[in-house]
Design an enzyme around this catalytic site. Sequence first.
Site, PDB file in Angstrom:
ATOM      1  N   GLU A  89       0.790  -1.476   0.321  1.00 32.64           N
ATOM      2  CA  GLU A  89       0.065  -0.209  -0.154  1.00 32.64           C
ATOM      3  C   GLU A  89       0.739   1.689  -0.241  1.00 32.64           C
ATOM      4  O   GLU A  89       1.684   1.533   0.532  1.00 32.64           O
ATOM      5  CB  GLU A  89      -0.684  -0.079   1.288  1.00 32.64           C
ATOM      6  CG  GLU A  89      -0.271   0.142   2.426  1.00 32.64           C
ATOM      7  CD  GLU A  89      -1.198   0.383   3.599  1.00 32.64           C
ATOM      8  OE1 GLU A  89      -2.355   1.125   2.984  1.00 32.64           O
ATOM      9  OE2 GLU A  89      -0.785  -0.164   4.774  1.00 32.64           O
ATOM     10  N   HIS A  90       0.441   2.330  -1.080  1.00 30.92           N
ATOM     11  CA  HIS A  90       1.600   3.049  -0.520  1.00 30.92           C
ATOM     12  C   HIS A  90       0.857   4.399   0.605  1.00 30.92           C
ATOM     13  O   HIS A  90      -0.669   4.226   0.558  1.00 30.92           O
ATOM     14  CB  HIS A  90       0.782   4.616  -2.019  1.00 30.92           C
ATOM     15  CG  HIS A  90       1.435   5.848  -2.170  1.00 30.92           C
ATOM     16  ND1 HIS A  90       3.013   6.296  -2.170  1.00 30.92           N
ATOM     17  CD2 HIS A  90       0.102   7.333  -1.381  1.00 30.92           C
ATOM     18  CE1 HIS A  90       2.681   8.042  -2.292  1.00 30.92           C
ATOM     19  NE2 HIS A  90       1.293   7.919  -2.028  1.00 30.92           N
ATOM     20  N   LEU A  91       1.696   4.638   1.163  1.00 25.86           N
ATOM     21  CA  LEU A  91       1.527   5.721   2.227  1.00 25.86           C
ATOM     22  C   LEU A  91       1.436   6.972   2.094  1.00 25.86           C
ATOM     23  O   LEU A  91       3.061   7.614   1.143  1.00 25.86           O
ATOM     24  CB  LEU A  91       2.052   5.180   4.033  1.00 25.86           C
ATOM     25  CG  LEU A  91       1.649   3.165   3.786  1.00 25.86           C
ATOM     26  CD1 LEU A  91       2.158   3.842   4.909  1.00 25.86           C
ATOM     27  CD2 LEU A  91      -0.306   3.908   4.141  1.00 25.86           C
ATOM     28  N   ASP A 217      15.749  -3.622  11.038  1.00 26.96           N
ATOM     29  CA  ASP A 217      16.702  -2.429  10.507  1.00 26.96           C
ATOM     30  C   ASP A 217      16.324  -0.922  10.877  1.00 26.96           C
ATOM     31  O   ASP A 217      15.911  -0.359   9.690  1.00 26.96           O
ATOM     32  CB  ASP A 217      17.364  -2.420   9.306  1.00 26.96           C
ATOM     33  CG  ASP A 217      18.152  -2.428   8.466  1.00 26.96           C
ATOM     34  OD1 ASP A 217      18.334  -1.375   8.741  1.00 26.96           O
ATOM     35  OD2 ASP A 217      18.074  -1.790   7.069  1.00 26.96           O
TER      36      ASP A 217
END
Length: 309
Positions: A89-91, A217
Site C-alpha cells: 500500500e502507498h502511504l 533495521d
Amino acid sequence: MEALLKKELSLSDVKPSGHSGGGCISQGQSYDTDKGCFYVKLNHKSQARPMFEGEMASLEALLQTDTIRVPKPAKVIDRPAGGAMLVMEHLNMRSLNRYSTKLGEQLADLHLHNQQLRKKLDQESSTVGKGAGQSDLEYMDKFGFHVVTCCGYLPLVNDWQDDWVTFYTRQRIQAQIDLLEKSSGDREARELWSQLQLKVPQLFSEVEVVPALLHGDLWGGNVAELDTGPVIFDPASFYGHSEFELAIAGMFGGFGSSFYSAYHSKIAKAPGFNQRLKFYQLFHYLNHWNHFGSGYRGSSLSIMRSLLK
C-alpha cells in the site's frame, strides 16, 4: 509495468502517480489503481525475490502485532527482464517530527508483544475450560525467523535457536566475519573477533533475554510519520533481543530524546546496556563493511577493541 501490475493484481486501471523514491538498494514508484494507490519497490538483482519475500514476511509479522503502523504488503512479483518487485500500500509519509514520542511508545509495545502473549497463554492455561494455545498468535520461545531476510541485500541466517547469545554470535557476527574472510581476509578483524568471543558471555551475565519481534533495521531512513502517527518500513524482522533494535538507531541519528525517553519508560535499561549496545552496533558496522567497503573497517575494529578493554 502497468500491464504486469494489471495481470498480477487483477486491476483494470493502473497509472503512475508521480510519487517515486528508493534508496541505495532498491527503487520505487507509486501507482494509482482502481483498487487504491500502491507503492512498487523494484530491484534488478537476481536475488531480489528472496529479499522481497523476506521483507513481505516481516511486514506481515509486524502487522499481526497491531502495535505500530507498517505498509500493508500485497504481492512479490517476478520481473520479466530480471529481478523482482514488492507491491504494498502507498502511504503519504513525511519525515518524523510530531510523533517521535509515540514512536518510542509503540516500538516498546512491539518489543513487549511476544512477552505479553506468553502471559496471556499462561493465564488461559490456568483458566478452567480454556486450554493453552487458543490465542490467534503463537508465542515464540526461540530466536530467529521463519524465512530468510536481508539487511541491505545480503541474506541473514535466521535458523531458530534456543539461546540468544548462540543466535547472535553465530548467525549475525560470525556470518559477517565469514563474508569478510571471503572478500578481504582481514587478519586483524579475525583476531579481534577470536578474542572477543571469549568475553561475550560476560555481556549477558546480568540480563534475561526474552524473544521480541524486531523491525531489524530501524535507522532514521526507515521511519516516518502519517497524519495519524508514526510508521516504520523496510524491515528485516526476526525474534531477538529488544536492545538490538536500538543499535543502528543510535549510529546514524534521526531519533530524538523524546523517542528514547518514551521507549525506556516502558522497557528500562538493564545492567550492561551500553556495552551490549556497542556489541549490537558491531553487526551493523560489519554489515556496512561487507556492503560498501573498507570505509567501515575502522569503526568495526574500534568497537571490538573497545569491548575487549
